[in-house]
Every structure is written in structure tokens, then in C-alpha cells.
Design a protein around this motif. Sequence first.
Motif, mmCIF file in Angstrom:
data_model
loop_
_atom_site.group_PDB
_atom_site.id
_atom_site.type_symbol
_atom_site.label_atom_id
_atom_site.label_comp_id
_atom_site.label_asym_id
_atom_site.label_seq_id
_atom_site.Cartn_x
_atom_site.Cartn_y
_atom_site.Cartn_z
ATOM 1 N N ARG A 155 -22.479 -48.036 -99.611
ATOM 2 C CA ARG A 155 -23.707 -48.726 -100.165
ATOM 3 C C ARG A 155 -24.408 -47.439 -100.900
ATOM 4 N NH1 ARG A 155 -28.675 -49.148 -99.216
ATOM 5 N NH2 ARG A 155 -28.290 -48.413 -97.133
ATOM 6 N N GLN A 156 -24.837 -46.330 -100.292
ATOM 7 C CA GLN A 156 -25.437 -45.395 -100.621
ATOM 8 C C GLN A 156 -24.812 -44.691 -102.087
ATOM 9 O OE1 GLN A 156 -26.658 -42.762 -97.361
ATOM 10 N NE2 GLN A 156 -27.570 -44.138 -96.060
ATOM 11 N N TYR A 157 -23.511 -44.402 -101.632
ATOM 12 C CA TYR A 157 -22.647 -43.870 -102.840
ATOM 13 C C TYR A 157 -22.806 -44.457 -103.999
ATOM 14 C CZ TYR A 157 -18.731 -41.923 -105.252
ATOM 15 O OH TYR A 157 -17.898 -41.093 -106.240
ATOM 16 N N LYS A 158 -22.799 -46.043 -103.874
ATOM 17 C CA LYS A 158 -22.739 -46.990 -105.134
ATOM 18 C C LYS A 158 -24.289 -46.967 -105.798
ATOM 19 C CE LYS A 158 -19.015 -49.690 -103.951
ATOM 20 N NZ LYS A 158 -18.702 -51.357 -103.520
ATOM 21 N N THR A 159 -25.221 -47.103 -104.891
ATOM 22 C CA THR A 159 -26.646 -46.794 -105.300
ATOM 23 C C THR A 159 -26.948 -45.527 -106.241
ATOM 24 O OG1 THR A 159 -27.394 -48.401 -103.255
ATOM 25 C CG2 THR A 159 -29.151 -46.925 -104.592
ATOM 26 N N MET A 160 -26.489 -44.425 -105.427
ATOM 27 C CA MET A 160 -26.613 -43.151 -106.112
ATOM 28 C C MET A 160 -25.935 -43.280 -107.530
ATOM 29 S SD MET A 160 -25.465 -39.510 -104.768
ATOM 30 C CE MET A 160 -23.633 -39.801 -104.848
ATOM 31 N N GLN A 161 -24.661 -43.624 -107.788
ATOM 32 C CA GLN A 161 -23.945 -43.674 -108.938
ATOM 33 C C GLN A 161 -24.870 -44.545 -109.906
ATOM 34 O OE1 GLN A 161 -20.217 -44.951 -107.981
ATOM 35 N NE2 GLN A 161 -19.168 -42.977 -108.283
ATOM 36 N N THR A 162 -25.341 -45.832 -109.480
ATOM 37 C CA THR A 162 -26.252 -46.815 -110.255
ATOM 38 C C THR A 162 -27.440 -45.749 -110.852
ATOM 39 O OG1 THR A 162 -25.312 -48.503 -109.177
ATOM 40 C CG2 THR A 162 -27.416 -48.864 -110.520
ATOM 41 N N GLU A 163 -28.121 -45.299 -109.927
ATOM 42 C CA GLU A 163 -29.395 -44.460 -110.441
ATOM 43 C C GLU A 163 -29.011 -43.216 -111.230
ATOM 44 O OE1 GLU A 163 -31.854 -45.088 -106.294
ATOM 45 O OE2 GLU A 163 -31.082 -42.985 -106.920
ATOM 46 N N MET A 164 -27.782 -42.797 -111.027
ATOM 47 C CA MET A 164 -27.326 -41.545 -112.044
ATOM 48 C C MET A 164 -27.201 -42.120 -113.273
ATOM 49 S SD MET A 164 -24.817 -39.330 -109.331
ATOM 50 C CE MET A 164 -24.257 -38.447 -110.803
ATOM 51 N N GLY A 165 -26.578 -43.399 -113.577
ATOM 52 C CA GLY A 165 -26.339 -43.980 -114.887
ATOM 53 C C GLY A 165 -27.507 -44.379 -115.424
ATOM 54 N N LEU A 166 -28.635 -44.787 -114.874
ATOM 55 C CA LEU A 166 -29.661 -45.159 -115.405
ATOM 56 C C LEU A 166 -30.630 -43.820 -115.707
ATOM 57 C CD1 LEU A 166 -30.981 -47.984 -113.134
ATOM 58 C CD2 LEU A 166 -30.033 -48.175 -115.444
#
Length: 201
Positions: free
Chosen positions: A88-99
Motif C-alpha cells: 500500500r505504501q509503495y502504491k501511495t508513493m507511486q501515486t504521489e510521484m505521478g501527481l
Amino acid sequence: MPPKKKKGKGKGKKKGKKKDDASLELEDKYKKTVDEIQALKDHLSVRKEIVRRGQAISNDWRQKVEAAQQELLEQKVDQKSINSDMTRQYKTMQTEMGLRIHQLETELGKTRQQLVHTEEQLKQTRQEKEQMMKDKDEEIENLKRTITNMEVDYGKILDESLDNLISKIDMAKERWEEQATLVHSKNKQVLLEFGLNPLDI
């Protein structure tokens, strides 16, 4: 004539004394046999206590195995929770990186290094957990084999003890019967020498 009568009475007393000695000897041998049987019973009691203690140790090991299994189950649940949380942390980090990609171009290299490090930790954690679960499984199998061997060993001890006790009791019984028969034959012979019928006594 009177001296002859006294002499006859003396012989009777001597023969009676021999008879009493034989009876006492037979009684002593009987008591000795009873004592031997009691000693064998005591020995069997000790053996039973050893077996009981062995069973207690076996139960203790069984409880340890159950505790280890419970601990392994809890570790599996924890591992699943850790994996889920890290994913979950990994996916959250990826989403934040995309934004924020257009704002973090200067920090992209650092973020990529952090990502690689996180993936290595996840891989290492998984390997450690897998090895731990493997070690626990081996430990559980070893404990099971130990318990099985102990149960077999204590069963053999009990069987051997019972067989030895039965054998010793049979031998003691045979010795007593042989001695009793011998004493009975001697007493019968003595009575016949005095002109007495053993069946009349």
C-alpha cells in the motif's frame, strides 16, 4: 523298663523338633518368596513412575509444538499484514510521484534510489520470513519425530518391565512349589518312619 520309656520319649521329642525345624524353614522360604514378589512389585511401581514422567515430558513437548505452530501462524498473519502495508505504501508513493512529477524532477534520482532500497528491503524481508517459516517447519517436524521416538521407547520400557516381572514371578512360584513339594515329601517320609499315615493327620 522305665529307662527304655524315657529313651523313647527323648526320640519322639527329637523327631518333633526336626519336624518343627522343617516347618520353620518352609515358612522362612515362603516369607522370602513373598518379599521377593513385593520387591518386584515395587520395581514395577518405579518403572510405572518412569513411564508416567516420560508421558508428562511427551505432553510438554506436544504443548511446545502447538505453541510453535501458533507462533508460526501468527507470524504468517503478520507477514501478510506487513506485505499488504508495504504494498500500500509503495502504491501511495507511486501515486504521489505521478501527481508531483513535474515538481520533483530534481529529486527524481534520489526518489528512485529510495524506491530501489525499499524493494530490496521488501525482498530481503520476504526471504527472511520464508527462511524463518522453513526453519520453524523443520523444528516442528523434529519435535514430532522426537515425541514419536519417546513414545515408542517408553512403550518398550513398559513392555520389558512387565515381561521381566512376569518371568521373575513365575520363576519364584516354581522355586517355591519345588521346595514345598520337597519339604512335604520329607515330612511324609518322617511320618511313615514313625508308622503314621500322613492322610490321618
